[in-house]
Write a protein that holds these residues in place. Sequence first.
Motif, mmCIF file in Angstrom:
data_model
loop_
_atom_site.group_PDB
_atom_site.id
_atom_site.type_symbol
_atom_site.label_atom_id
_atom_site.label_comp_id
_atom_site.label_asym_id
_atom_site.label_seq_id
_atom_site.Cartn_x
_atom_site.Cartn_y
_atom_site.Cartn_z
ATOM 1 N N ASP A 8 0.865 -1.186 0.000
ATOM 2 C CA ASP A 8 0.000 0.000 0.000
ATOM 3 C C ASP A 8 0.894 1.225 0.000
ATOM 4 O O ASP A 8 1.916 1.246 0.689
ATOM 5 N N ASP A 9 0.523 2.232 -0.768
ATOM 6 C CA ASP A 9 1.337 3.446 -0.835
ATOM 7 C C ASP A 9 1.125 4.359 0.372
ATOM 8 O O ASP A 9 1.912 5.258 0.613
ATOM 9 N N MET A 10 0.079 4.110 1.154
ATOM 10 C CA MET A 10 -0.199 4.939 2.322
ATOM 11 C C MET A 10 0.376 4.284 3.575
ATOM 12 O O MET A 10 -0.086 3.209 3.984
ATOM 13 N N PRO A 11 1.379 4.913 4.221
ATOM 14 C CA PRO A 11 1.999 4.326 5.410
ATOM 15 C C PRO A 11 0.989 3.990 6.515
ATOM 16 O O PRO A 11 1.106 2.940 7.148
ATOM 17 N N LEU A 12 0.008 4.832 6.730
ATOM 18 C CA LEU A 12 -0.977 4.581 7.781
ATOM 19 C C LEU A 12 -1.768 3.301 7.502
ATOM 20 O O LEU A 12 -1.989 2.486 8.402
ATOM 21 N N MET A 13 -2.170 3.107 6.252
ATOM 22 C CA MET A 13 -2.932 1.906 5.892
ATOM 23 C C MET A 13 -2.075 0.652 6.071
ATOM 24 O O MET A 13 -2.548 -0.363 6.580
ATOM 25 N N ARG A 14 -0.800 0.719 5.663
ATOM 26 C CA ARG A 14 0.096 -0.423 5.871
ATOM 27 C C ARG A 14 0.234 -0.716 7.360
ATOM 28 O O ARG A 14 0.161 -1.873 7.773
ATOM 29 N N HIS A 15 0.414 0.328 8.141
ATOM 30 C CA HIS A 15 0.584 0.188 9.589
ATOM 31 C C HIS A 15 -0.643 -0.466 10.229
ATOM 32 O O HIS A 15 -0.517 -1.387 11.032
#
Length: 126
Positions: A8-15
Motif C-alpha cells: 500500500d502506498d499509504m503508510p498509515l494503511m500499511r501500519h
Amino acid sequence: MSKILVVDDMPLMRHVLINMLRSLGYKDVIEATDGLQALSLLRTQHVDLVITDLYMPKMNGIDLLNNIRKDQRLSSTPVIMVTCEDQASAIKKIIKAKVSGFIVKPFNMNVLNSQLSRFFFSDISP
C-alpha cells in the motif's frame, strides 16, 4: 508460519493492516509501498500471501496481480485486493485477473480474519 506481503502506498494503511495481522498471530509480515517494490520482493523472497491496495503510484494492484499471475514461480501465490472500489466494471476486471479475494474499505479485523482463514487454517490464533 506464513509470510505475508502488505502492499500500500499509504503508510498509515500499511501500519493498520500490519497491526491487525500481528494481532491475529501473523508475525512474519513484510511491506512494500507500490507494485514495483512488491514485485521485486516477491522475486527475491518466498511469500505465502499478498495483500495489496488497488490504487497506487508506479504500479497499481491490478498490474501487480497481472505480473504475479504471468510469472510461473509466483502464479499460484494468493492475492487479496483491498479497495474502496464498488464499480461493477472495475470489480469484474480484478476478478478476470484471477484475484484470490477482496477486502472492501473500511474493514475490521473480523473481515480480514475471514479472508485469511480461506488460505491459512492452522496459523490463526484463537
